[in-house]
Write a protein that holds these residues in place. Structure first.
Motif, PDB file in Angstrom:
ATOM      1  N   LEU A   3     -12.080   4.508  -1.529  1.00  0.00           N
ATOM      2  CA  LEU A   3     -11.088   4.855  -2.549  1.00  0.00           C
ATOM      3  C   LEU A   3      -9.683   4.503  -2.073  1.00  0.00           C
ATOM      4  N   PRO A   4      -8.789   4.184  -3.006  1.00  0.00           N
ATOM      5  CA  PRO A   4      -7.398   3.953  -2.621  1.00  0.00           C
ATOM      6  C   PRO A   4      -6.736   5.268  -2.218  1.00  0.00           C
ATOM      7  N   PRO A   5      -5.602   5.217  -1.527  1.00  0.00           N
ATOM      8  CA  PRO A   5      -4.876   6.457  -1.214  1.00  0.00           C
ATOM      9  C   PRO A   5      -4.514   7.200  -2.493  1.00  0.00           C
ATOM     10  N   LEU A   6      -4.301   8.493  -2.339  1.00  0.00           N
ATOM     11  CA  LEU A   6      -3.992   9.311  -3.505  1.00  0.00           C
ATOM     12  C   LEU A   6      -2.698   8.861  -4.172  1.00  0.00           C
ATOM     13  N   LEU A   7      -2.705   8.931  -5.499  1.00  0.00           N
ATOM     14  CA  LEU A   7      -1.491   8.779  -6.271  1.00  0.00           C
ATOM     15  C   LEU A   7      -0.935  10.163  -6.589  1.00  0.00           C
ATOM     16  N   LEU A   8       0.362  10.238  -6.765  1.00  0.00           N
ATOM     17  CA  LEU A   8       0.980  11.501  -7.141  1.00  0.00           C
ATOM     18  C   LEU A   8       0.642  11.793  -8.597  1.00  0.00           C
ATOM     19  N   GLU A   9      -0.161  12.821  -8.816  1.00  0.00           N
ATOM     20  CA  GLU A   9      -0.652  13.151 -10.150  1.00  0.00           C
ATOM     21  C   GLU A   9      -0.170  14.537 -10.549  1.00  0.00           C
ATOM     22  N   ARG A  10       0.281  14.664 -11.784  1.00  0.00           N
ATOM     23  CA  ARG A  10       0.743  15.943 -12.313  1.00  0.00           C
ATOM     24  C   ARG A  10      -0.233  16.468 -13.358  1.00  0.00           C
ATOM     25  N   GLU A  11      -0.195  17.780 -13.571  1.00  0.00           N
ATOM     26  CA  GLU A  11      -0.983  18.350 -14.659  1.00  0.00           C
ATOM     27  C   GLU A  11      -0.458  17.820 -15.982  1.00  0.00           C
ATOM     28  N   PRO A  12      -1.320  17.560 -16.945  1.00  0.00           N
ATOM     29  CA  PRO A  12      -0.851  17.103 -18.251  1.00  0.00           C
ATOM     30  C   PRO A  12       0.125  18.099 -18.873  1.00  0.00           C
ATOM     31  N   GLY A  13       1.305  17.616 -19.196  1.00  0.00           N
ATOM     32  CA  GLY A  13       2.283  18.453 -19.881  1.00  0.00           C
ATOM     33  C   GLY A  13       3.078  19.373 -18.993  1.00  0.00           C
ATOM     34  N   ARG A  14       2.828  19.373 -17.683  1.00  0.00           N
ATOM     35  CA  ARG A  14       3.576  20.277 -16.789  1.00  0.00           C
ATOM     36  C   ARG A  14       4.006  19.524 -15.541  1.00  0.00           C
ATOM     37  N   ASN A  15       5.181  19.858 -15.051  1.00  0.00           N
ATOM     38  CA  ASN A  15       5.660  19.280 -13.800  1.00  0.00           C
ATOM     39  C   ASN A  15       5.057  20.064 -12.634  1.00  0.00           C
ATOM     40  N   VAL A  16       3.766  19.870 -12.442  1.00  0.00           N
ATOM     41  CA  VAL A  16       2.988  20.587 -11.428  1.00  0.00           C
ATOM     42  C   VAL A  16       2.059  19.575 -10.775  1.00  0.00           C
ATOM     43  N   ILE A  17       2.106  19.475  -9.433  1.00  0.00           N
ATOM     44  CA  ILE A  17       1.307  18.456  -8.736  1.00  0.00           C
ATOM     45  C   ILE A  17       0.084  19.054  -8.052  1.00  0.00           C
ATOM     46  N   LEU A  18      -0.398  20.174  -8.556  1.00  0.00           N
ATOM     47  CA  LEU A  18      -1.585  20.790  -7.954  1.00  0.00           C
ATOM     48  C   LEU A  18      -2.806  19.876  -7.933  1.00  0.00           C
ATOM     49  N   PRO A  19      -3.042  19.026  -8.939  1.00  0.00           N
ATOM     50  CA  PRO A  19      -4.190  18.117  -8.829  1.00  0.00           C
ATOM     51  C   PRO A  19      -4.119  17.238  -7.581  1.00  0.00           C
ATOM     52  N   THR A  20      -2.917  16.775  -7.233  1.00  0.00           N
ATOM     53  CA  THR A  20      -2.757  15.954  -6.031  1.00  0.00           C
ATOM     54  C   THR A  20      -3.013  16.778  -4.781  1.00  0.00           C
ATOM     55  N   ALA A  21      -2.438  17.978  -4.716  1.00  0.00           N
ATOM     56  CA  ALA A  21      -2.599  18.835  -3.542  1.00  0.00           C
ATOM     57  C   ALA A  21      -4.068  19.148  -3.289  1.00  0.00           C
ATOM     58  N   ARG A  22      -4.817  19.388  -4.335  1.00  0.00           N
ATOM     59  CA  ARG A  22      -6.217  19.769  -4.162  1.00  0.00           C
ATOM     60  C   ARG A  22      -7.091  18.585  -3.774  1.00  0.00           C
ATOM     61  N   ARG A  23      -6.742  17.425  -4.254  1.00  0.00           N
ATOM     62  CA  ARG A  23      -7.482  16.243  -3.815  1.00  0.00           C
ATOM     63  C   ARG A  23      -7.178  15.934  -2.353  1.00  0.00           C
ATOM     64  N   LEU A  24      -5.944  16.117  -1.937  1.00  0.00           N
ATOM     65  CA  LEU A  24      -5.614  15.911  -0.531  1.00  0.00           C
ATOM     66  C   LEU A  24      -6.389  16.894   0.344  1.00  0.00           C
ATOM     67  N   TYR A  25      -6.412  18.147  -0.035  1.00  0.00           N
ATOM     68  CA  TYR A  25      -7.127  19.182   0.712  1.00  0.00           C
ATOM     69  C   TYR A  25      -8.596  18.798   0.881  1.00  0.00           C
ATOM     70  N   ASP A  26      -9.233  18.385  -0.213  1.00  0.00           N
ATOM     71  CA  ASP A  26     -10.657  18.047  -0.146  1.00  0.00           C
ATOM     72  C   ASP A  26     -10.898  16.769   0.655  1.00  0.00           C
ATOM     73  N   ARG A  27     -10.016  15.787   0.525  1.00  0.00           N
ATOM     74  CA  ARG A  27     -10.194  14.567   1.322  1.00  0.00           C
ATOM     75  C   ARG A  27     -10.057  14.868   2.808  1.00  0.00           C
ATOM     76  N   VAL A  28      -9.096  15.686   3.168  1.00  0.00           N
ATOM     77  CA  VAL A  28      -8.931  16.074   4.566  1.00  0.00           C
ATOM     78  C   VAL A  28     -10.193  16.761   5.080  1.00  0.00           C
ATOM     79  N   ALA A  29     -10.739  17.689   4.274  1.00  0.00           N
ATOM     80  CA  ALA A  29     -11.928  18.426   4.710  1.00  0.00           C
ATOM     81  C   ALA A  29     -13.117  17.489   4.901  1.00  0.00           C
ATOM     82  N   VAL A  30     -13.328  16.567   3.951  1.00  0.00           N
ATOM     83  CA  VAL A  30     -14.471  15.656   4.044  1.00  0.00           C
ATOM     84  C   VAL A  30     -14.313  14.684   5.212  1.00  0.00           C
ATOM     85  N   LEU A  31     -13.137  14.070   5.338  1.00  0.00           N
ATOM     86  CA  LEU A  31     -12.919  13.122   6.429  1.00  0.00           C
ATOM     87  C   LEU A  31     -12.942  13.822   7.782  1.00  0.00           C
ATOM     88  N   GLY A  32     -12.382  15.029   7.828  1.00  0.00           N
ATOM     89  CA  GLY A  32     -12.396  15.778   9.083  1.00  0.00           C
ATOM     90  C   GLY A  32     -13.803  16.131   9.511  1.00  0.00           C
TER      91      GLY A  32
END
Length: 540
Positions: A3-32
């Motif tokens: 997969l390509p590196p994560l893109l900065l993704e926001r929740e639809p309609g909100r200035n909230v980047i939790l989707p990005t943070a959670r994908r980073l967390y899971d990628r770190v856990a899997v790769l680790g």
């Protein structure tokens, strides 16, 4: 890896980047975990590239500090797990980036006593925990900064940990329990590993039971409040099992539905015999304000989640007395669910409960004179019964703005489920009070007068109005107000009546249509005062 590196993704309609943070967390856990299991450095190097990529984002969105905290936690775990694959220059750059993007703005908020620092809900737990893990990761290089963050965040975390009731309940619901518990466990485990004295989280350790009991046989949860029906399997069930020492908790890690996670290997519980898996007929959680009822009806297992508690809890709806009901792993009575967080004023108390799904009319309970319950309303548990032939729970809904006193009890009595409402007028006036009883379902409904048949997934239940005067079922499509959630998959089964006397009793019975005789031939239960109820040990 492809997969390509994560893109900065926001929740639809909100200035909230939790989707990005959670994908980073899971990628770190899997790769680790991949690097730990295989010893292959290429997984670490890919992890390092994910961290470097995260430093290139314009911002971690400190205006919504939950975003910063979740980004910081995943990033910090990556620093620890991928550290052997970094050069000195890379490590310094990554540590400095974490300090600037998370620790310094976090310390500013801790010093200023931002709203989340004293909150007893998920914001406190996640923000404090993310900062603690981040501070531990950069403590060697930024000792003074990290030390103050750890001291302040650990002290503040006590507020959030208090939301895990000693019986394991969590008032924000199963979804926010999973969110809070995951971050709390990672922070406490990290502090303990570094030799810090950490609080004894008795309520947190016991909360595996809340997770188990709010998970219905279908795999969906009792999705009250802003919880989604399938919030995802908790990745820290093994830590909870090991910390509580309860064999049933260890078994729950291995039998809980949903996708496994690398943390299941970090905290793998001891294998237990399935005979240890014993679920009580009724379980009450005082702090969360819910009761769970389980019993076989014929050859099928019945599951009822029954909502009491308080309306002023974070992420709550005005839903006292509502319930979900499953038979044979099929949900016959459902929650409509939360709505879109991007709706205007969704978290503003002046607007929040104007949305249909959040007001009382959007739940399987009763409205009086067409009005929602008040924010100050709460439901007091009157007791539970776990007798072989009578599994039951009852609440008294206390609402100063309501014209009535309202008790609701739900009982599984042999082959029948009874929903009993006892309503008493508060004032001497005999002005008519309009009562609207309702339940939401995705079943196909065939009805006539007081009898209805609900069919879904090849199973059918009968629902009959009993002992409730001259009323009949009404079946309506569920409205989807413009701009709000789509409710077209649901139908509202309801009836209306008018209260003109000082008291009224309403009773609905549900059974399998194969039950001998009509429901009308079955004697309904006596008044709730005569039910064999006892207060749960945790009711205080």
């Amino acid at each position: 890896m492809d997969l390509p590196p994560l893109l900065l993704e926001r929740e639809p309609g909100r200035n909230v980047i939790l989707p990005t943070a959670r994908r980073l967390y899971d990628r770190v856990a899997v790769l680790g975990m991949a690097s730990i299991l295989t010893g292959n450095n290429r997984y670490r190097r890919r992890g390092v590239s994910e961290l470097e990529n995260a430093t290139a984002f314009d911002s971690w969105n400190p205006s919504h500090f939950l975003d910063v905290a979740e980004m910081a936690c995943g990033f910090a775990l990556g620093l620890e797990w991928f550290g052997p694959a970094t050069s000195h220059t890379e490590r310094v750059f990554l540590e400095d980036s974490l300090a600037e993007r998370a620790l310094r703005p976090g310390l500013d908020q801790l010093r200023a006593a931002a709203h989340w620092t004293t909150a007893a809900h998920n914001w406190n737990v996640v923000c404090c925990s993310g900062l603690i893990v981040a501070a531990l990761a950069v403590g060697a290089r930024h000792a003074e900064l990290a030390g103050e963050v750890i001291a302040r965040a650990t002290a503040a975390l006590a507020h959030g940990l208090s939301s895990f009731e000693f019986d394991g309940g969590y008032a924000e619901g199963p979804g926010y329990w999973e969110h809070s518990a995951r971050y709390a466990v990672v922070a406490l485990a990290a502090l303990s590993e570094r030799g810090f004295i950490v609080p004894d989280p008795a309520g947190l350790a016991a909360s595996w039971l809340f997770n188990r009991e709010t998970t219905a046989p279908s795999g969906a949860c009792f999705d009250f409040g802003d919880t989604v029906p399938h919030p995802g399997r908790s990745p820290i069930l093994g830590w909870l099992a090991n910390h509580s020492g309860e064999p049933e908790a260890a078994l729950w890690q291995r039998t809980s539905p949903g996708n496994l996670h690398p943390f299941d290997l970090l905290w793998l519980s001891e294998e237990q015999e399935s005979s240890l898996f014993v679920q009580k007929p009724v379980t009450a959680f005082k702090g969360a304000g819910i009761c769970i009822l389980r019993k076989f009806i014929g050859t099928s297992d019945a599951y009822i989640g029954f909502k009491g508690g308080r309306n002023d809890i974070n992420h709550a709806h005005l839903d006292l007395g509502s319930f979900v009901f499953e038979v044979g792993k099929i949900r016959f009575i459902s929650e409509l669910g939360r709505d879109d967080y991007a709706l205007p004023g969704y978290f503003d108390l002046d607007a929040r409960f104007s949305y249909f799904r959040l007001g009382t009319a959007g739940h399987s309970t009763i409205t009086f004179n067409g009005r929602s319950q008040s924010l100050a309303a709460h439901a007091r548990c009157l007791g539970t019964s776990d007798q072989v032939d009578f599994v039951a729970a009852a609440f008294e809904i206390e609402d100063e703005s309501s014209p009535v006193r309202h008790r609701r009890g739900i009982a599984i009595d042999g082959e029948y489920v009874w929903i009993l409402d006892e309503i008493a007028r508060k004032h001497d006036t005999l002005e008519p009070i309009r009562i609207n009883w309702r339940a939401f379902t995705q079943a196909e409904i065939f009805w006539r007068q007081k009898a209805a048949m609900l069919t879904i997934g090849g199973q059918t239940l009968a629902a009959e109005i009993v002992d409730s005067g001259d009323v009949a079922w009404i079946v309506d499509p569920v409205a989807s107000p413009p701009g709000e959630g789509d409710n077209s998959g649901f139908t509202c089964l309801r009836f209306e009546t008018e209260m003109t006397g000082s008291a009224q009793r309403l009773c609905v019975a549900v059974s399998a249509p194969t039950t001998q005789g009509s429901i009308g031939d079955r004697m309904p239960p006596p008044g709730i005062d005569l039910w064999p109820l006892t207060l749960p040990r945790n009711a205080g």
